[in-house]
Design an enzyme around this catalytic site. Structure first.
Site, PDB file in Angstrom:
ATOM      1  N   ASP A   1      -3.390   7.451  10.942  1.00  0.00           N
ATOM      2  CA  ASP A   1      -3.087   6.123  11.464  1.00  0.00           C
ATOM      3  C   ASP A   1      -1.614   5.989  11.850  1.00  0.00           C
ATOM      4  OD1 ASP A   1      -1.802   5.973   9.020  1.00  0.00           O
ATOM      5  OD2 ASP A   1      -3.165   4.477   8.162  1.00  0.00           O
TER       6      ASP A   1
ATOM      7  N   GLY B   1      -1.478  -4.831   1.966  1.00  0.00           N
ATOM      8  CA  GLY B   1      -1.341  -6.108   2.652  1.00  0.00           C
ATOM      9  C   GLY B   1      -0.488  -7.127   1.939  1.00  0.00           C
TER      10      GLY B   1
ATOM     11  N   SER C   1       0.815  -1.206   0.000  1.00  0.00           N
ATOM     12  CA  SER C   1       0.000   0.000   0.000  1.00  0.00           C
ATOM     13  C   SER C   1       0.852   1.261   0.000  1.00  0.00           C
ATOM     14  CB  SER C   1      -0.928   0.021   1.222  1.00  0.00           C
ATOM     15  OG  SER C   1      -0.169   0.066   2.412  1.00  0.00           O
TER      16      SER C   1
ATOM     17  N   HIS D   1       0.664   5.302   7.114  1.00  0.00           N
ATOM     18  CA  HIS D   1       0.796   5.561   5.682  1.00  0.00           C
ATOM     19  C   HIS D   1       1.114   7.029   5.408  1.00  0.00           C
ATOM     20  CE1 HIS D   1      -1.760   1.949   6.046  1.00  0.00           C
ATOM     21  NE2 HIS D   1      -1.045   1.543   5.012  1.00  0.00           N
TER      22      HIS D   1
ATOM     23  N   ASN E   1       5.797  -6.270   5.079  1.00  0.00           N
ATOM     24  CA  ASN E   1       4.814  -7.076   5.805  1.00  0.00           C
ATOM     25  C   ASN E   1       5.405  -8.391   6.290  1.00  0.00           C
ATOM     26  OD1 ASN E   1       2.674  -5.225   5.584  1.00  0.00           O
ATOM     27  ND2 ASN E   1       2.229  -5.919   3.519  1.00  0.00           N
TER      28      ASN E   1
END
Length: 232
Positions: free
Chosen positions: A208, A97, A60, A211, A125
């Site tokens: 958040d 993801g 992402s 990002h 990830n």
């Protein structure tokens, strides 16, 4: 102050599981290709200059989570390319993801279109999930091998990532070195750390804390462009 910075860094990285697909503004179609890219796949005619594709393949961070497609760093790089009147068309193959294992399976679909330059941004990830470095290395190498096999003349670029120190000093060191070794082994142009100047900086990340904001994406674009410009 050191304790505050350390906590901020750990919070940033511990939640940098580049997922959250459901809230992403950037809609994707089969294979994780952003619709804006899919709708503008290079079409050539005898009257136009043939454009070569640059595929950005990643998470992402590449997809531009939470932002308009035009604000993601691949789109910003397209603007640079257009301003210089270079014959290249950017394809944003980022997917929230994404892991190296999933990417190994997804890459075949994206390689159905000709690729002149391949930019690989995967592994974050895996690191946050504690996937063994050897396993991630094998998956990334498999992706690179597929690109080389189908497009042997394609120029390859690898974006490095890092994991937080709470993953363990050895793991963090091995993970960081993995990208450098892969780049050297495969003669890839190397971007040491995609999030340089952005990771852990609150004002450059969305609410958040994970990002990049539109401003943060501009810095990511510069981090990549420094290496990509010479390739083009």
């Amino acid at each position: 102050m050191l304790e505050v910075n350390l906590i901020r860094t750990l919070v940033f990285y511990s939640v940098l599981m580049v997922g959250c697909v459901n809230n992403q503004k950037n809609e994707t179609v089969d294979g994780g290709l952003n619709k804006s890219s899919a709708d503008t796949l290079p079409m050539t005619s005898s009257a136009s200059v043939k454009e070569e594709n640059i595929l950005f393949f990643g998470t992402s961070l590449t997809a531009g989570y939470g932002l308009d497609q035009s604000e993601a760093y691949p789109a910003l790089i397209q603007k640079k390319i257009d301003s210089l009147k270079l014959p290249y068309s950017v394809i944003n193959g980022g997917l929230s993801g994404e892991t190296s294992a999933a990417g190994k399976n997804r890459i075949d679909w994206l390689l159905k279109q000709p690729i002149k330059v391949f930019v690989l941004e995967l592994g974050a990830n895996d690191g946050l999930r504690g996937v063994p470095v050897a396993e991630t290395t094998a998956n990334l190498q498999a992706i690179i091998d597929k690109v080389k096999s189908k497009y042997p003349d394609a120029k390859l670029i690898l974006a490095g990532m890092e994991v937080p120190p709470n993953m363990g000093d050895k793991y963090a060191s091995d993970f960081r070195d993995m990208f450098k070794k892969l780049a050297k082994k495969n003669k890839m142009v190397f971007v040491p750390f995609l999030l340089k100047g952005v990771g852990g900086v609150p004002k450059l990340n969305q609410n958040d804390g994970i990002h990049p904001t539109a401003k943060g994406q501009q810095i990511l674009a510069e981090n990549v462009w420094i290496k990509l410009e010479g390739v083009l």
